[in-house]
Motif scaffolding. Structure first.
Motif, mmCIF file in Angstrom:
data_model
loop_
_atom_site.group_PDB
_atom_site.id
_atom_site.type_symbol
_atom_site.label_atom_id
_atom_site.label_comp_id
_atom_site.label_asym_id
_atom_site.label_seq_id
_atom_site.Cartn_x
_atom_site.Cartn_y
_atom_site.Cartn_z
ATOM 1 N N SER A 18 1.008 -1.143 0.243
ATOM 2 C CA SER A 18 -0.024 -0.032 -0.120
ATOM 3 C C SER A 18 0.790 1.234 0.048
ATOM 4 C CB SER A 18 -0.796 -0.064 1.261
ATOM 5 O OG SER A 18 -0.135 0.258 2.440
ATOM 6 N N GLY A 19 0.348 2.326 -0.352
ATOM 7 C CA GLY A 19 1.029 3.754 -0.247
ATOM 8 C C GLY A 19 1.968 3.953 1.013
ATOM 9 N N GLY A 20 1.357 3.561 2.028
ATOM 10 C CA GLY A 20 2.065 3.922 3.288
ATOM 11 C C GLY A 20 3.118 2.826 3.500
ATOM 12 N N MET A 21 2.693 1.431 3.121
ATOM 13 C CA MET A 21 3.980 0.519 3.234
ATOM 14 C C MET A 21 5.107 1.109 2.408
ATOM 15 S SD MET A 21 1.389 -2.556 3.227
ATOM 16 C CE MET A 21 2.430 -4.186 3.610
ATOM 17 N N ALA A 22 4.800 1.418 1.077
ATOM 18 C CA ALA A 22 5.936 1.871 0.306
ATOM 19 C C ALA A 22 6.607 2.754 0.854
ATOM 20 C CB ALA A 22 5.247 2.281 -1.036
ATOM 21 N N LYS A 23 6.111 4.059 1.397
ATOM 22 C CA LYS A 23 6.743 5.047 2.058
ATOM 23 C C LYS A 23 7.695 4.545 3.229
ATOM 24 C CE LYS A 23 4.469 9.216 1.007
ATOM 25 N NZ LYS A 23 3.446 9.812 0.172
ATOM 26 N N ARG A 24 7.096 3.684 3.861
ATOM 27 C CA ARG A 24 7.963 3.191 4.922
ATOM 28 C C ARG A 24 9.204 2.369 4.447
ATOM 29 N NH1 ARG A 24 4.286 0.188 8.866
ATOM 30 N NH2 ARG A 24 2.736 0.261 7.383
ATOM 31 N N ALA A 25 8.860 1.674 3.405
ATOM 32 C CA ALA A 25 10.106 1.028 2.821
ATOM 33 C C ALA A 25 11.101 1.581 2.254
ATOM 34 C CB ALA A 25 9.358 -0.159 1.732
ATOM 35 N N ALA A 26 10.669 2.897 1.748
ATOM 36 C CA ALA A 26 11.757 3.758 0.934
ATOM 37 C C ALA A 26 12.323 4.295 2.186
ATOM 38 C CB ALA A 26 10.844 4.811 0.473
ATOM 39 N N LEU A 27 11.813 4.612 3.223
ATOM 40 C CA LEU A 27 12.526 5.020 4.587
ATOM 41 C C LEU A 27 13.629 3.993 5.003
ATOM 42 C CD1 LEU A 27 12.861 7.208 6.473
ATOM 43 C CD2 LEU A 27 10.985 6.513 7.924
ATOM 44 N N ALA A 28 13.080 2.924 5.172
ATOM 45 C CA ALA A 28 14.042 1.906 5.747
ATOM 46 C C ALA A 28 15.144 1.650 4.316
ATOM 47 C CB ALA A 28 13.401 0.333 5.691
ATOM 48 N N ARG A 29 14.841 1.713 3.207
ATOM 49 C CA ARG A 29 15.933 1.850 2.372
ATOM 50 C C ARG A 29 17.168 3.025 2.434
ATOM 51 N NH1 ARG A 29 14.532 1.970 -3.916
ATOM 52 N NH2 ARG A 29 14.254 4.168 -3.514
ATOM 53 N N ALA A 30 16.427 4.076 2.860
ATOM 54 C CA ALA A 30 17.069 5.393 2.834
ATOM 55 C C ALA A 30 18.065 5.269 3.963
ATOM 56 C CB ALA A 30 16.137 6.569 3.231
ATOM 57 N N ALA A 49 0.669 8.350 9.687
ATOM 58 C CA ALA A 49 1.600 9.490 9.642
ATOM 59 C C ALA A 49 2.161 9.736 10.949
ATOM 60 C CB ALA A 49 0.476 10.710 9.250
ATOM 61 N N ALA A 50 1.318 9.512 12.199
ATOM 62 C CA ALA A 50 2.025 9.698 13.451
ATOM 63 C C ALA A 50 3.104 8.900 13.682
ATOM 64 C CB ALA A 50 0.810 9.522 14.270
ATOM 65 N N GLU A 51 2.815 7.347 13.353
ATOM 66 C CA GLU A 51 3.959 6.581 13.491
ATOM 67 C C GLU A 51 5.326 7.004 12.979
ATOM 68 O OE1 GLU A 51 3.568 2.384 11.997
ATOM 69 O OE2 GLU A 51 1.754 2.633 13.432
ATOM 70 N N LEU A 52 5.150 7.436 11.696
ATOM 71 C CA LEU A 52 6.265 8.077 10.842
ATOM 72 C C LEU A 52 6.946 9.040 11.587
ATOM 73 C CD1 LEU A 52 5.640 7.731 6.806
ATOM 74 C CD2 LEU A 52 7.328 6.640 8.339
ATOM 75 N N ASP A 53 6.250 10.192 11.858
ATOM 76 C CA ASP A 53 6.691 11.202 12.757
ATOM 77 C C ASP A 53 7.509 10.639 13.829
ATOM 78 O OD1 ASP A 53 5.427 13.114 11.045
ATOM 79 O OD2 ASP A 53 3.626 13.232 12.297
ATOM 80 N N GLN A 54 7.074 9.725 14.656
ATOM 81 C CA GLN A 54 7.415 9.231 15.759
ATOM 82 C C GLN A 54 8.980 8.577 15.320
ATOM 83 O OE1 GLN A 54 5.939 9.966 18.594
ATOM 84 N NE2 GLN A 54 8.207 9.578 19.113
ATOM 85 N N LEU A 55 9.017 8.008 14.116
ATOM 86 C CA LEU A 55 10.179 7.188 13.512
ATOM 87 C C LEU A 55 11.240 8.468 13.324
ATOM 88 C CD1 LEU A 55 11.438 4.680 12.794
ATOM 89 C CD2 LEU A 55 10.189 4.877 10.384
ATOM 90 N N ILE A 56 10.861 9.488 12.651
ATOM 91 C CA ILE A 56 11.765 10.462 12.318
ATOM 92 C C ILE A 56 12.420 10.983 13.654
ATOM 93 C CG2 ILE A 56 11.941 12.738 11.252
ATOM 94 C CD1 ILE A 56 9.687 11.942 9.515
ATOM 95 N N LEU A 57 11.748 11.428 14.395
ATOM 96 C CA LEU A 57 12.129 11.742 15.747
ATOM 97 C C LEU A 57 13.281 10.715 16.393
ATOM 98 C CD1 LEU A 57 9.243 13.374 17.591
ATOM 99 C CD2 LEU A 57 11.140 14.506 16.778
ATOM 100 N N THR A 58 12.830 9.565 16.469
ATOM 101 C CA THR A 58 13.924 8.657 16.948
ATOM 102 C C THR A 58 14.948 8.442 16.247
ATOM 103 O OG1 THR A 58 11.703 7.110 17.092
ATOM 104 C CG2 THR A 58 13.994 5.984 17.445
ATOM 105 N N LEU A 59 15.027 8.451 14.763
ATOM 106 C CA LEU A 59 16.139 8.590 14.108
ATOM 107 C C LEU A 59 17.158 9.938 14.289
ATOM 108 C CD1 LEU A 59 14.988 7.887 10.497
ATOM 109 C CD2 LEU A 59 16.424 6.506 11.844
ATOM 110 N N LYS A 60 16.639 10.891 14.518
ATOM 111 C CA LYS A 60 17.427 12.167 14.969
ATOM 112 C C LYS A 60 17.993 12.132 16.639
ATOM 113 C CE LYS A 60 15.878 15.959 17.141
ATOM 114 N NZ LYS A 60 15.342 17.116 17.689
ATOM 115 N N LYS A 61 16.913 11.461 17.376
ATOM 116 C CA LYS A 61 17.794 11.313 18.812
ATOM 117 C C LYS A 61 18.752 10.037 18.826
ATOM 118 C CE LYS A 61 13.875 13.404 21.291
ATOM 119 N NZ LYS A 61 12.552 13.183 20.661
ATOM 120 N N GLY A 62 18.134 8.921 18.335
ATOM 121 C CA GLY A 62 19.092 7.859 18.506
ATOM 122 C C GLY A 62 20.030 7.847 17.825
ATOM 123 N N MET A 63 20.026 8.287 16.429
ATOM 124 C CA MET A 63 21.247 8.173 15.588
ATOM 125 C C MET A 63 22.002 9.308 15.197
ATOM 126 S SD MET A 63 19.335 5.250 13.143
ATOM 127 C CE MET A 63 20.726 4.651 11.993
ATOM 128 N N GLY A 64 21.465 10.488 15.746
ATOM 129 C CA GLY A 64 21.956 11.904 15.345
ATOM 130 C C GLY A 64 22.118 12.186 13.918
#
Ligand SMILES: Nc1ncnc2c1ncn2[C@@H]1O[C@H](COP(=O)(O)OP(=O)(O)O)[C@@H](O)[C@H]1O
Ligand SMILES: [Mg+2]
Lengths: 264, 268, 161
Positions: free
Chosen positions: B148-160, B182-197
């Motif tokens: 689905s569209g949302g899964m494709a976006k998440r897969a693209a993020l994993a690839r990135a 969408a909220a899940e993705l926002d959370q993930l973006i924040l995790t990436l910033k905090k956890g991995m700098g």
């Protein structure tokens, strides 16, 4: 007056576009050569493309090869019979197939089957940003996408041509010997005596050139789709790029066939 | 805008001008993206956000101006230098841009296969870790056409993020997604910033997610950057354009009715 | 499609192609891997019009060799033909070679007729007895010319008619 000027203008624009596209295609060839000379070397992508361009075309090539051989057998028999020289049937079929029809028909079949889908695939990859994604992953699209296709074309088309020639000889044999009763020995011996190594080599050289030409034109049409007028038209753009690629590469095959024949 | 020296910025853009043929798309952009922070670029569609992103990534040559990304001047660098810089970044495109001939896992592994000598087992484990981060483990062996569209976006993020980039670009992560994804993705973006700098540049116009994730916001309109600042500065701005965007007002109604009518009917 | 399958099928395709090529190159094209054992003789002809390198040499209707080269001799205005004779085929010193045609418009070939001498030719030697190609057009035109004028033209080949 104004309309004439407009026509001249559009003719000029057309010529410039054609020139640009030729330039891009040639540039792509240089890029591919450069990429092939530099590591890392990957063989599996080439095998995959050979599977797609070559192995998957095998049925089509065998069917059309047998048919062309039968057609040649029929026509040559009718002509030669008028001169009382049916013993030349084998020679006629073999020379016609090996020098001309084998390489040309095979290349045209590959254009229709594999070339069109190469253009469509690359065009879709372009408009869905897959090419950009590759670039952003620091993977050269020339190396990853184009080079395996061109190499596979270079290898597959000659192999397919050889298969085509081989089965066409038996198609001619079937019509000439089995249907019209030409002596079996005269068919095969006429063939053996008339065909020289030079003839086989000419056919082979042609098919190498066609293989590169067809894949290169189809790749460049799809890959550079965004630079053409069709580029902004999405799915419709892909379909018109595909049509263009098929027409162009067919003409390129026929014309270069003439050129090689004239030069050899 | 944190007015630091260019070396502390992941991206520094000066006087960027970009044309598509005769049309000017970007008209003198100046932008700094500091290390380790999230920069959100917002603006109406057609404002030039994606074009700006493409320029930073070196996919589109600017007409003039300079773009420093991780110390490389993208506008003038050679192909080789650009490729070197790109090995430190990750990009998730607007439509996902997953390679349609490969499964999700193969998509994600591709960069590892091409740029590292890791063995198959390690690559598989790393793939699973990233898939788990985007909550997509069950889709490992699906083809992109089955997502689905949302899964494709998440897969693209994993690839990135598979190569653990220093800099991550995300074009419209939440457009077309249901609110909880969408909220899940926002959370993930924040995790990436905090956890991995990771320094992250996000293009979006979802106001909810903007104020949840942004450290800095750049507002674009018609090829210009009309304001950059912290979320608070944006909220406090008196600029009517920005207030219009924040309050979801429709675009300004046309004042000169006659002139507009003439524009619509042409020269009949 | 899994990886093994793709490789297997592609492998079969490649082998098939190479086999077809080898068949054409070796059997039909006559590119033998080793040259067939034999020896080469030389013969001079006034005219060989239509004869080609790779053409057949026959004796008693059996193929016994191949035309391996054709050169022009500028001093005598003759054609020098290299004849590759298969091993085990003896050629006497007074053997005759003649250029013949298969069928009415067919391929030109060389016919070898045995001589009576016991001495055999060996590699590089010359066959002196040669008969040139008979030109069909020449024959026909002479025949018409003769019958219409009703007198011999003085050309020796027509004297018998
Ligand atoms: N390939 C292109 N060719 C011509 N114009 C383009 C192209 N891509 C984008 N544009 C134009 O650039 C402008 C900005 O587009 P874009 O950057 O995609 O906007 P956004 O991402 O902010 O919605 C649009 O007006 C669009 O028409
Ligand atoms: Mg956009």
């Amino acid at each position: 007056m104004a309309s004439i000027a407009k026509h001249v203008e559009s003719l000029g624009a057309y010529c410039i576009t054609a020139m640009e596209q030729t330039g891009r295609t040639f540039n792509m060839l240089l890029q591919v050569l450069w990429e092939l000379l530099h590591p890392p070397y990957r063989f599996y992508p080439i095998v995959r493309q050979m599977y797609f361009i070559g192995a998957r075309s095998l049925t089509l090539i065998i069917v059309s090869g047998v048919t062309i051989g039968m057609v040649l057998g029929l026509q040559f028999y009718n002509i030669l019979q008028r001169f009382g020289s049916v013993e030349l049937l084998g020679a006629g079929v073999a020379l016609g197939v090996i020098r001309e029809l084998g390489p040309v028909m095979t290349a045209l079949m590959v254009v229709g089957r594999a070339g069109s889908s190469i253009t469509a695939e690359l065009g879709i990859m372009r408009i869905t940003e897959q090419v950009d994604a590759l670039e952003c992953m620091a993977i050269s699209p020339d190396k990853f996408l184009i080079a395996p296709k061109v190499v596979a074309g270079l290898l597959s088309v000659p192999l397919l041509t050889m298969v085509f020639d081989f089965v066409a000889l038996f198609g001619g044999y079937f019509v000439g010997v089995k249907m019209f009763g030409v002596a079996e020995g005269s068919y095969w011996n006429g063939m053996t005596d008339a065909v020289e190594w030079q003839d086989v080599r000419l056919g082979l050289e042609k098919s190498f050139v066609f293989g590169v030409l067809v894949t290169l034109i189809c790749c460049s049409r799809g890959f550079y789709m965004h630079l053409t007028k069709a580029g902004s038209q999405g799915a419709e753009g892909v379909s018109s790029a595909t049509t263009d690629a098929v027409v162009l590469s067919s003409i390129a095959v026929l014309f270069s066939d003439f050129l090689i024949g004239a030069l050899a | 805008m944190t007015g630091n020296t260019p070396t502390t910025n992941a991206i520094t853009i000066r006087d960027l001008v970009v044309d598509y043929g005769p049309r000017r798309i970007l008209n003198g952009i100046n932008l700094d993206v500091p290390h380790g922070q999230i920069m959100v670029i917002m603006g109406q569609s057609g404002a030039g956000k994606s074009t700006l992103l493409r320029c930073i990534l070196g996919l589109k040559k600017p007409t003039s101006g300079s773009i420093q990304m991780l110390g490389t001047d993208i506008a003038t660098a050679s192909r080789k230098e650009i490729y070197k810089a790109r090995k430190q970044i990750g990009v998730a495109f607007q439509g996902g841009a997953l390679f349609s001939s490969m499964s999700v896992a193969e998509n994600i592994q591709l960069a590892l296969h091409e740029h590292t000598d890791l063995d198959e087992k390690t690559i598989q484990i790393m793939t699973r870790i990233k898939l788990d981060m985007v909550n997509l483990l069950e889709a490992e062996n699906l083809m992109p056409s089955e997502l689905s569209g949302g899964m494709a976006k998440r897969a693209a993020l994993a690839r990135a993020i598979i190569m653990d980039p220093k800099l991550l670009f995300f074009d419209e992560p939440s457009s077309g997604l249901d609110p909880s994804t969408a909220a899940e993705l926002d959370q993930l973006i924040l995790t990436l910033k905090k956890g991995m700098g990771i320094t992250i540049v996000v293009v979006t116009h979802e106001l909810d997610s903007i104020f949840k994730i942004a450290d800095h916001i750049a507002v674009m309109k018609d090829g210009n950057l009309i304001l950059t600042g912290t979320p608070q500065e944006i909220i406090d701005s008196t600029n009517p354009e920005i207030q219009g965007m924040l309050n979801r007002k429709p675009r300004e109604t046309i004042v000169d009715t006659d002139a507009h009518l003439r524009r619509l009917t042409g020269d009949f | 499609m899994n990886k093994i399958n793709v490789q297997l099928i592609t492998g079969i395709f490649v082998l098939f192609g190479i086999a077809a090529f080898t068949y054409q190159a070796v059997t039909i094209g006559g590119a033998s891997i080793r040259p067939t054992p034999g020896y080469t003789l030389v013969a001079r002809f006034d005219s060989i019009s239509g004869l080609r390198v790779g053409g057949i040499i026959e004796a008693a209707g059996v193929r016994i060799g191949t035309i391996s080269g054709i050169k022009f001799d500028p001093d005598n205005y003759k054609a020098i033909v290299n004849l590759r004779i298969n091993e085990g085929v003896p050629v006497q010193q007074d053997a005759i070679v003649s250029v013949r045609t298969q069928g009415i418009i067919g391929e030109k070939y060389i016919k070898l007729s045995a001589g009576g001498f016991p001495e055999l030719l060996t590699d590089g030697m010359e066959i002196h007895e040669t008969e040139s190609a008979v030109s069909l057009e020449e024959l026909v035109s002479k025949y018409i010319f003769n019958s219409s004028s009703g007198s011999g033209s003085g050309n020796n080949s027509d004297a018998k008619k």
